[in-house]
Design a protein around this motif. Sequence first.
Motif, PDB file in Angstrom:
ATOM      1  N   ASP A 135       0.836  -1.208   0.000  1.00  0.00           N
ATOM      2  CA  ASP A 135       0.000   0.000   0.000  1.00  0.00           C
ATOM      3  C   ASP A 135       0.866   1.252   0.000  1.00  0.00           C
ATOM      4  N   TRP A 136       0.235   2.391  -0.259  1.00  0.00           N
ATOM      5  CA  TRP A 136       0.916   3.679  -0.451  1.00  0.00           C
ATOM      6  C   TRP A 136       1.785   4.055   0.740  1.00  0.00           C
ATOM      7  N   ARG A 137       1.327   3.753   1.963  1.00  0.00           N
ATOM      8  CA  ARG A 137       2.077   4.128   3.168  1.00  0.00           C
ATOM      9  C   ARG A 137       3.087   3.065   3.593  1.00  0.00           C
ATOM     10  N   GLY A 138       3.130   1.966   2.867  1.00  0.00           N
ATOM     11  CA  GLY A 138       4.095   0.928   3.160  1.00  0.00           C
ATOM     12  C   GLY A 138       3.826   0.138   4.422  1.00  0.00           C
ATOM     13  N   ARG A 139       2.569   0.066   4.836  1.00  0.00           N
ATOM     14  CA  ARG A 139       2.231  -0.625   6.085  1.00  0.00           C
ATOM     15  C   ARG A 139       1.690  -2.037   5.863  1.00  0.00           C
ATOM     16  N   PHE A 140       1.370  -2.371   4.628  1.00  0.00           N
ATOM     17  CA  PHE A 140       0.829  -3.704   4.375  1.00  0.00           C
ATOM     18  C   PHE A 140       1.278  -4.181   3.002  1.00  0.00           C
ATOM     19  N   THR A 141       1.672  -5.440   2.927  1.00  0.00           N
ATOM     20  CA  THR A 141       2.033  -6.062   1.650  1.00  0.00           C
ATOM     21  C   THR A 141       1.233  -7.341   1.481  1.00  0.00           C
ATOM     22  N   GLY A 142       0.496  -7.422   0.381  1.00  0.00           N
ATOM     23  CA  GLY A 142      -0.298  -8.602   0.099  1.00  0.00           C
ATOM     24  C   GLY A 142       0.416  -9.548  -0.849  1.00  0.00           C
ATOM     25  N   ARG A 143      -0.319 -10.542  -1.329  1.00  0.00           N
ATOM     26  CA  ARG A 143       0.196 -11.510  -2.283  1.00  0.00           C
ATOM     27  C   ARG A 143      -0.818 -11.671  -3.410  1.00  0.00           C
ATOM     28  N   CYS A 144      -0.367 -12.153  -4.555  1.00  0.00           N
ATOM     29  CA  CYS A 144      -1.293 -12.354  -5.674  1.00  0.00           C
ATOM     30  C   CYS A 144      -0.817 -13.503  -6.549  1.00  0.00           C
ATOM     31  N   ARG A 145      -1.742 -14.054  -7.344  1.00  0.00           N
ATOM     32  CA  ARG A 145      -1.377 -15.073  -8.330  1.00  0.00           C
ATOM     33  C   ARG A 145      -0.600 -14.458  -9.477  1.00  0.00           C
ATOM     34  N   ALA A 146      -1.037 -13.272  -9.877  1.00  0.00           N
ATOM     35  CA  ALA A 146      -0.429 -12.617 -11.031  1.00  0.00           C
ATOM     36  C   ALA A 146      -0.870 -11.165 -11.073  1.00  0.00           C
ATOM     37  N   VAL A 147      -0.127 -10.372 -11.806  1.00  0.00           N
ATOM     38  CA  VAL A 147      -0.537  -9.018 -12.151  1.00  0.00           C
ATOM     39  C   VAL A 147      -0.882  -9.017 -13.637  1.00  0.00           C
ATOM     40  N   LEU A 148      -2.118  -8.599 -13.947  1.00  0.00           N
ATOM     41  CA  LEU A 148      -2.607  -8.548 -15.320  1.00  0.00           C
ATOM     42  C   LEU A 148      -2.674  -7.098 -15.764  1.00  0.00           C
ATOM     43  N   ARG A 149      -2.156  -6.810 -16.969  1.00  0.00           N
ATOM     44  CA  ARG A 149      -2.089  -5.418 -17.444  1.00  0.00           C
ATOM     45  C   ARG A 149      -2.752  -5.295 -18.819  1.00  0.00           C
ATOM     46  N   PRO A 150      -4.075  -5.246 -18.852  1.00  0.00           N
ATOM     47  CA  PRO A 150      -4.787  -5.092 -20.133  1.00  0.00           C
ATOM     48  C   PRO A 150      -4.582  -3.691 -20.702  1.00  0.00           C
ATOM     49  N   ALA A 151      -4.858  -3.549 -21.990  1.00  0.00           N
ATOM     50  CA  ALA A 151      -4.633  -2.273 -22.663  1.00  0.00           C
ATOM     51  C   ALA A 151      -5.906  -1.494 -22.947  1.00  0.00           C
ATOM     52  N   ASP A 152      -7.074  -2.135 -22.850  1.00  0.00           N
ATOM     53  CA  ASP A 152      -8.321  -1.429 -23.146  1.00  0.00           C
ATOM     54  C   ASP A 152      -9.485  -2.120 -22.452  1.00  0.00           C
ATOM     55  N   GLY A 153     -10.649  -1.520 -22.576  1.00  0.00           N
ATOM     56  CA  GLY A 153     -11.829  -2.032 -21.897  1.00  0.00           C
ATOM     57  C   GLY A 153     -12.236  -3.428 -22.352  1.00  0.00           C
ATOM     58  N   ASP A 154     -12.073  -3.714 -23.656  1.00  0.00           N
ATOM     59  CA  ASP A 154     -12.423  -5.047 -24.148  1.00  0.00           C
ATOM     60  C   ASP A 154     -11.529  -6.107 -23.517  1.00  0.00           C
ATOM     61  N   ALA A 155     -10.250  -5.790 -23.359  1.00  0.00           N
ATOM     62  CA  ALA A 155      -9.329  -6.741 -22.727  1.00  0.00           C
ATOM     63  C   ALA A 155      -9.681  -6.932 -21.256  1.00  0.00           C
ATOM     64  N   VAL A 156     -10.082  -5.847 -20.598  1.00  0.00           N
ATOM     65  CA  VAL A 156     -10.532  -5.967 -19.209  1.00  0.00           C
ATOM     66  C   VAL A 156     -11.724  -6.915 -19.134  1.00  0.00           C
ATOM     67  N   ALA A 157     -12.670  -6.763 -20.064  1.00  0.00           N
ATOM     68  CA  ALA A 157     -13.854  -7.620 -20.068  1.00  0.00           C
ATOM     69  C   ALA A 157     -13.474  -9.084 -20.271  1.00  0.00           C
ATOM     70  N   GLN A 158     -12.521  -9.348 -21.161  1.00  0.00           N
ATOM     71  CA  GLN A 158     -12.061 -10.723 -21.369  1.00  0.00           C
ATOM     72  C   GLN A 158     -11.497 -11.313 -20.074  1.00  0.00           C
ATOM     73  N   LEU A 159     -10.675 -10.518 -19.390  1.00  0.00           N
ATOM     74  CA  LEU A 159     -10.050 -11.008 -18.165  1.00  0.00           C
ATOM     75  C   LEU A 159     -11.075 -11.233 -17.058  1.00  0.00           C
ATOM     76  N   VAL A 160     -12.048 -10.339 -16.947  1.00  0.00           N
ATOM     77  CA  VAL A 160     -13.075 -10.507 -15.920  1.00  0.00           C
ATOM     78  C   VAL A 160     -13.890 -11.770 -16.197  1.00  0.00           C
ATOM     79  N   ARG A 161     -14.171 -12.033 -17.470  1.00  0.00           N
ATOM     80  CA  ARG A 161     -14.901 -13.268 -17.804  1.00  0.00           C
ATOM     81  C   ARG A 161     -14.084 -14.502 -17.421  1.00  0.00           C
ATOM     82  N   LEU A 162     -12.782 -14.431 -17.608  1.00  0.00           N
ATOM     83  CA  LEU A 162     -11.921 -15.550 -17.206  1.00  0.00           C
ATOM     84  C   LEU A 162     -11.906 -15.708 -15.687  1.00  0.00           C
ATOM     85  N   CYS A 163     -11.858 -14.580 -14.986  1.00  0.00           N
ATOM     86  CA  CYS A 163     -11.900 -14.640 -13.515  1.00  0.00           C
ATOM     87  C   CYS A 163     -13.205 -15.276 -13.039  1.00  0.00           C
TER      88      CYS A 163
END
Length: 469
Positions: free
Chosen positions: A31-59
């Motif tokens: 987080d911005w203040r450096g007080r908490f660090t989480g974990r994730c499976r991956a970071v996804l970086r889509p380029a447009d709204g259609d790509a976001v929609a594809q990823l959300v459908r996969l999720c």
Amino acid sequence: MSDAFLAACRAAIGAEHVSTAQADTASYLTDWRGRFTGRCRAVLRPADGDAVAQLVRLCAQFRVPLVPQGGRTGLVLGSVPDASGDAVVLSLRRLNRIRAIDPFNRTMTVDAGCILHDIQQEAARHGMLFPLSLAAEGSCSIGGNLSTNAGGTGVLRYGNTRELCLGLEVVTAAGEVWDSLRGLRKDNTGYDLRDLYIGAEGTLGVITGAVLKLFPQPKAAITALVALGSARDALDLLKLAENACGPTLTGYELMSDICLRLVASHFPALPQPFPEHYPQYALLELSSHESEAHAVALLENAIEAALEAGVARDAVVATSIAQSRGLWAIREHIPLAQAAAGKNIKHDISLPISRIADFVRHTDALLARAYPGVQVVCFGHLGDGNLHYNVAPPEAIGHEEFLFEQAAVNRIVHDSVTQFGGSISAEHGIGALKREELARYKSPVELNLMRALKAALDPLGIMNPGKIL
């Protein structure tokens, strides 16, 4: 399943935009203040709204929770994943296009990942103003601003981010795209879905685009710093300034003496406008569409009346852009000075403006009894009732040790906020940090309505889980 999910994500947006290595994901997890660090499976970086929609459908297909993320400047753990490692981070940084500007409709259509400062600059290049302004504007994204209904220094004149948005593009929890980028100022065709998604912190859907209101550029902006004897005097000055200056009063900030002392201590190169100290200070800004002379005359008349009435003790009016920036720099450096001084317990609260002075007096006294020698660093947007009421430890208690008192300090402050008819979150949102506090202070009716909306719009519970509710 995880391998199949990630393979599908790579096929959707390209393998180079799906990161799983710790070295590549680390900057997205703290987080911005450096007080908490989480974990994730991956970071996804889509380029447009259609790509976001594809990823959300996969999720949704693979039942993978997702955490939308913009500039990661929030203060309530709303844009970082939890420690489970189950979620993916959906970074919107690549959604950074200015799509269109309509000078006659005074609107700008943008991607959600556009940096706020870039939007301000683009509006200025077209002779217009986008008035949302806050300390993190060089890093925060407009999608994050909308998701938290950010406030800032211009709310008194222009309103919160919600008031500055005419339309949205949203990817729903089902991966459908709702396109409402129409730029209409009047549209009474059913439920206001736009306002439902604004302030929802990504728990109902992912904002991918927005139509923003633009305004004429003022011909002049004049700033003054006024020394005051109390928070009550600050309220009297606000009333006097509003009556005298009307809509030209675009900013009204309150700062306690502790704030200015902190800034002077850690940033000695910044201006120190007064030779002596006063209990409170108000920073006023007027924006005139007539002329600089008009703005100066309004401001000087208001300050003269305040001095004659005994409301103000002293005042400094900026006579140049450099001086104006110097006065604003004092206000903007308060959080930085606090960070340099050590850790503190922050509160982003709002109150009826008429009750702010009584709240400050009452709550200061409660904290002083509980923690003798405590320092309350109180500043904020008094013109719209928003205070950043931050509590720093007494000298006898270490900063890390004092953080163990956070729950007790929060109880004192938030109980007092509720007693005076206020809200425990004015402009930062709830995130994960204030989730339990929300459950304590919201009525059962409100909470049940919010849960019903969440269940209806995100039945799988994959949208930014653990935030708000």
